[in-house]
Design a protein around this motif. Structure first.
Motif, PDB file in Angstrom:
ATOM      1  N   SER A  74       1.023  -1.218   0.035  1.00  0.00           N
ATOM      2  CA  SER A  74      -0.034  -0.149  -0.036  1.00  0.00           C
ATOM      3  C   SER A  74       0.768   1.363  -0.113  1.00  0.00           C
ATOM      4  O   SER A  74       0.525   2.135  -0.690  1.00  0.00           O
ATOM      5  CB  SER A  74      -0.832   0.131   1.227  1.00  0.00           C
ATOM      6  OG  SER A  74      -1.641   1.173   1.153  1.00  0.00           O
ATOM      7  N   VAL A  75       1.969   1.430   0.931  1.00  0.00           N
ATOM      8  CA  VAL A  75       2.803   2.327   0.803  1.00  0.00           C
ATOM      9  C   VAL A  75       3.351   2.594  -0.615  1.00  0.00           C
ATOM     10  O   VAL A  75       3.619   3.860  -0.929  1.00  0.00           O
ATOM     11  CB  VAL A  75       3.909   2.064   1.860  1.00  0.00           C
ATOM     12  CG1 VAL A  75       4.970   3.262   1.815  1.00  0.00           C
ATOM     13  CG2 VAL A  75       3.494   1.975   3.283  1.00  0.00           C
ATOM     14  N   ARG A  76       4.025   1.683  -1.296  1.00  0.00           N
ATOM     15  CA  ARG A  76       4.488   1.661  -2.569  1.00  0.00           C
ATOM     16  C   ARG A  76       3.416   2.308  -3.543  1.00  0.00           C
ATOM     17  O   ARG A  76       3.855   3.080  -4.219  1.00  0.00           O
ATOM     18  CB  ARG A  76       4.929   0.355  -3.006  1.00  0.00           C
ATOM     19  CG  ARG A  76       6.286  -0.045  -2.257  1.00  0.00           C
ATOM     20  CD  ARG A  76       7.037  -1.262  -2.836  1.00  0.00           C
ATOM     21  NE  ARG A  76       8.102  -1.373  -2.078  1.00  0.00           N
ATOM     22  CZ  ARG A  76       9.455  -1.118  -2.242  1.00  0.00           C
ATOM     23  NH1 ARG A  76       9.655  -0.394  -3.182  1.00  0.00           N
ATOM     24  NH2 ARG A  76      10.288  -1.837  -1.636  1.00  0.00           N
ATOM     25  N   GLU A  77       2.255   1.893  -3.334  1.00  0.00           N
ATOM     26  CA  GLU A  77       1.118   2.258  -4.327  1.00  0.00           C
ATOM     27  C   GLU A  77       0.945   3.473  -4.092  1.00  0.00           C
ATOM     28  O   GLU A  77       0.789   4.511  -5.218  1.00  0.00           O
ATOM     29  CB  GLU A  77      -0.077   1.269  -4.196  1.00  0.00           C
ATOM     30  CG  GLU A  77      -1.345   1.521  -5.184  1.00  0.00           C
ATOM     31  CD  GLU A  77      -2.309   0.692  -4.941  1.00  0.00           C
ATOM     32  OE1 GLU A  77      -3.327   1.196  -5.878  1.00  0.00           O
ATOM     33  OE2 GLU A  77      -2.196  -0.349  -4.103  1.00  0.00           O
ATOM     34  N   PHE A  78       0.733   4.183  -3.007  1.00  0.00           N
ATOM     35  CA  PHE A  78       0.643   5.328  -2.696  1.00  0.00           C
ATOM     36  C   PHE A  78       1.508   6.270  -3.221  1.00  0.00           C
ATOM     37  O   PHE A  78       1.453   7.334  -3.815  1.00  0.00           O
ATOM     38  CB  PHE A  78       0.316   5.599  -1.097  1.00  0.00           C
ATOM     39  CG  PHE A  78       0.068   7.186  -0.618  1.00  0.00           C
ATOM     40  CD1 PHE A  78      -1.016   7.520  -0.727  1.00  0.00           C
ATOM     41  CD2 PHE A  78       1.197   8.070  -0.429  1.00  0.00           C
ATOM     42  CE1 PHE A  78      -1.218   8.982  -0.382  1.00  0.00           C
ATOM     43  CE2 PHE A  78       1.105   9.292  -0.302  1.00  0.00           C
ATOM     44  CZ  PHE A  78      -0.231   9.821  -0.064  1.00  0.00           C
ATOM     45  N   ALA A  79       2.821   5.821  -2.788  1.00  0.00           N
ATOM     46  CA  ALA A  79       4.103   6.805  -3.224  1.00  0.00           C
ATOM     47  C   ALA A  79       4.097   6.977  -4.708  1.00  0.00           C
ATOM     48  O   ALA A  79       4.548   8.070  -5.365  1.00  0.00           O
ATOM     49  CB  ALA A  79       5.365   6.174  -2.806  1.00  0.00           C
ATOM     50  N   ALA A  80       3.747   5.890  -5.566  1.00  0.00           N
ATOM     51  CA  ALA A  80       3.966   5.844  -6.868  1.00  0.00           C
ATOM     52  C   ALA A  80       2.916   6.981  -7.622  1.00  0.00           C
ATOM     53  O   ALA A  80       3.017   7.620  -8.572  1.00  0.00           O
ATOM     54  CB  ALA A  80       3.512   4.656  -7.399  1.00  0.00           C
TER      55      ALA A  80
END
Length: 290
Positions: A74-80
């Motif tokens: 989820s963190v990676r998806e948000f950051a992207a």
């Protein structure tokens, strides 16, 4: 420093803030204050329905995006999806919860409060223009960093010691991030804050008799969430903030009051532990800072 309030927030027109955990508590208060000052506010939260309700009241300059700090995917998806922001406010957190694991197997408090924010900051840092503000706590004094068992896999779990470790980690991270930014010649600032004793829903999730005890404390002793958010808002908006500084309330024992520069304990200043925690955090999250 004078008695700084939300009325002293400079005009934030044209500036963008990402606030984690902005659907309730201190994050919600901060998001509302920033929106009222003209900022574009990204409410980064797990409960998007609550976030949408807050965003509607803030107005067209608020948007909601899902972020679960206890899940690195989820963190990676948000950051992207982050194009850029002036300020990242690492506010979300959990406190004194029973032993649980995040989606990636981390102990929930260190995983959410520190490792999730460590990963988020590293993934978006190249798009942050002004500063990173991370929420710590006076409870950092209860913590010690165990680099051999950060996730409580070998030790007997103690919820308050685990919370203290996560809040100490927030400070070690902030100070180490500022040292690295300074060495790199960056103008981005890393700053920390704490709210004192503020009445929020953070104290209602221990799933023990402590919830009832802290509910009484919230009514009798705690200051309001609006007051508790002031050090974070000062750290996020004041032009006078120095990188590597720490802000909290100016009252007795830093439990209530208006923002001022405060000092953290000796453990938070240990460069060797900060370096070790940084290396371990990169290893555990898979996020390498450029």
């Amino acid at each position: 420093m004078t008695k700084w309030t939300v009325g002293d927030i400079p005009d934030q027109q044209g500036r963008t803030f990402i606030v984690t955990g902005a659907n309730s508590g201190l994050g919600e208060v901060a998001a509302r204050a920033l929106g009222a000052a003209g900022a574009t506010v990204v409410l980064a939260c797990r409960d998007t329905a609550k976030g949408e309700a807050v965003a509607r009241e803030i107005g067209a300059n608020a948007q909601v995006r899902e972020l679960d700090l206890a899940d690195l995917s989820s963190v990676r998806e948000f950051a992207a999806g982050v194009d850029g922001a002036d300020v990242l406010v690492n506010n979300a957190g959990v406190m004194a919860v029973p032993l649980r694991r995040t989606a990636d197997g981390f102990e929930m408090q260190i995983g959410t409060n520190h490792l999730g924010h460590f990963a988020l900051t590293g993934l978006v840092l190249d798009r942050i223009r002004d500063r990173v503000v991370t929420m710590s706590s006076g409870f950092h004094v209860l913590g010690s960093i165990d680099l051999d068992d950060l996730n409580w896999q070998q030790r007997r779990y103690r919820r308050w010691a685990a919370y203290g470790q996560s809040k100490l980690a927030n400070l070690l991270f902030t100070y180490e991030l500022q040292r690295r930014l300074s060495r790199a010649g960056s103008t981005v600032r890393a700053v920390a804050s704490h709210p004192g004793y503020a009445s929020t829903n953070l104290q209602a999730h221990t799933e023990s008799v402590q919830d009832k005890m802290m509910a009484v404390g919230n009514r009798v002793f705690a200051q309001s969430a609006q007051m508790g958010a002031l050090p974070m808002l000062y750290a996020a908006t004041s032009a006078d903030v120095d990188g590597g500084s720490y802000y909290g309330p100016d009252g007795p024992f830093e439990q209530r009051g208006y923002p001022k520069v405060v000092h953290s304990n000796k453990k938070s200043m240990d460069h060797a532990v900060a370096q070790g925690l940084w290396d371990l955090s990169e290893e555990l999250t898979g996020v390498r800072y450029a």
